[in-house]
Scaffold this active site. Structure first.
Site, PDB file in Angstrom:
ATOM      1  N   HIS A 170     -22.996  -0.837  16.371  1.00  0.00           N
ATOM      2  CA  HIS A 170     -23.773  -1.124  15.162  1.00  0.00           C
ATOM      3  C   HIS A 170     -23.985  -2.620  15.021  1.00  0.00           C
ATOM      4  CE1 HIS A 170     -25.524  -0.665  11.230  1.00  0.00           C
ATOM      5  NE2 HIS A 170     -24.667  -1.541  10.738  1.00  0.00           N
ATOM      6  N   SER A 171     -25.223  -3.007  14.737  1.00  0.00           N
ATOM      7  CA  SER A 171     -25.595  -4.404  14.518  1.00  0.00           C
ATOM      8  C   SER A 171     -25.205  -5.236  15.750  1.00  0.00           C
ATOM      9  CB  SER A 171     -24.936  -4.914  13.226  1.00  0.00           C
ATOM     10  OG  SER A 171     -25.541  -6.079  12.762  1.00  0.00           O
ATOM     11  N   MET A 172     -24.366  -6.267  15.597  1.00  0.00           N
ATOM     12  CA  MET A 172     -23.949  -7.034  16.763  1.00  0.00           C
ATOM     13  C   MET A 172     -23.348  -6.132  17.830  1.00  0.00           C
ATOM     14  SD  MET A 172     -21.061 -10.054  17.194  1.00  0.00           S
ATOM     15  CE  MET A 172     -19.695  -8.900  17.382  1.00  0.00           C
TER      16      MET A 172
ATOM     17  N   SER B  41     -27.441   1.033  16.796  1.00  0.00           N
ATOM     18  CA  SER B  41     -27.596   1.238  15.365  1.00  0.00           C
ATOM     19  C   SER B  41     -27.835  -0.093  14.658  1.00  0.00           C
ATOM     20  CB  SER B  41     -26.334   1.921  14.812  1.00  0.00           C
ATOM     21  OG  SER B  41     -26.330   1.961  13.412  1.00  0.00           O
TER      22      SER B  41
END
Length: 253
Positions: free
Chosen positions: A92-94, A119
């Site tokens: 997710h994200s990074m 994500s």
């Protein structure tokens, strides 16, 4: 309770005999324990593991790493013993960027994932440096509050927040400095998830992951902002379960 698998990976012990594994990569400032609710929801069908980045919790005394490539290098080495059964990544994200880079490194060594889940993250070519990593402490804390992923009690405890901010800042430095001259396609399916009201990532940027796989691609749009994972956890777990337990088993090699 987190169970150390190796210095980089933690387990939850909820589904050790599951036929497939899912290794989860936290967001900037995130910790392995963030994924415990997901591990409980997907047991006993999927064994959830999570990456623990340096500089937090039981790795607090270790030097920080502020490069996506460097994080991926270390995670790749740590993942090799886990390839005795089908393995997928979720980031997710990074964490999505680190997961993608680690997947590329695994393929360079002759291994492939069952699937990659990205994500709340754009493809590498769409990355934008918003300068969050260079904000003064008070403005960085305000950004964390706006994102809504940090416990308000932590934000209110300035002494504790001061201890945690270096790791958070290193993570933002890693993702905001992340660039690639190319975007190699992976030899595994990719499923992308995004919040329809995410202020940081456009749906079109998440959909562009379709060009980074030589196999099937699925885009899942869920109501919510950047941390739709929290509000829509049940739906996220349904999506993961459908991809992980219904798709053909890939050779982990």
């Amino acid at each position: 309770m987190l169970i150390p698998v190796n210095p980089w990976i933690r387990g939850f012990g909820l589904a050790p005999d599951a036929p497939v594994r899912l290794l989860c990569f936290p967001h900037a400032g995130g910790i392995a324990a963030y994924y415990r609710p997901m591990a409980a929801a997907l047991a006993p069908d999927v064994d959830i593991l999570a990456v623990q980045y340096p500089g937090r919790q039981d790795r607090f005394q270790e030097p920080l790493v502020d490069g996506v490539g460097e994080l991926a290098d270390s995670v790749t080495d740590a993942v090799l013993p886990l390839l005795d059964r089908p393995l997928s990544f979720f980031g997710h994200s990074m964490g999505a960027a680190v997961a993608y880079e680690a997947a590329l490194r695994l393929e360079a060594r002759g291994h492939r994932l069952r699937s990659l889940f990205v994500s709340g993250q754009s493809t590498p070519s769409a990355r934008r440096d918003r300068g969050i990593h260079s904000l003064p402490d008070d403005l960085l804390a305000a950004e964390l509050e706006r994102l809504g992923a940090t416990d308000p009690a932590i934000l209110a405890d300035r002494e504790l927040l001061g201890v945690l901010l270096p790791a958070i800042r290193a993570d933002y430095r890693a993702i905001e400095g992340y660039r690639r001259g190319d975007e190699p396609a992976l030899d595994c399916p990719i499923a992308a998830l995004t919040g329809t009201a995410d202020p940081y990532v456009r749906v079109s940027e998440v959909a562009a992951w379709s060009g980074l796989t030589r196999h099937d691609f699925a885009l899942h749009e869920l109501p919510g902002d950047h941390f739709f994972l929290d509000a829509r956890r049940d739906r996220v777990c349904e999506i993961l379960r459908s991809h992980l337990t219904l798709s053909p088993t890939a050779d982990p090699r």
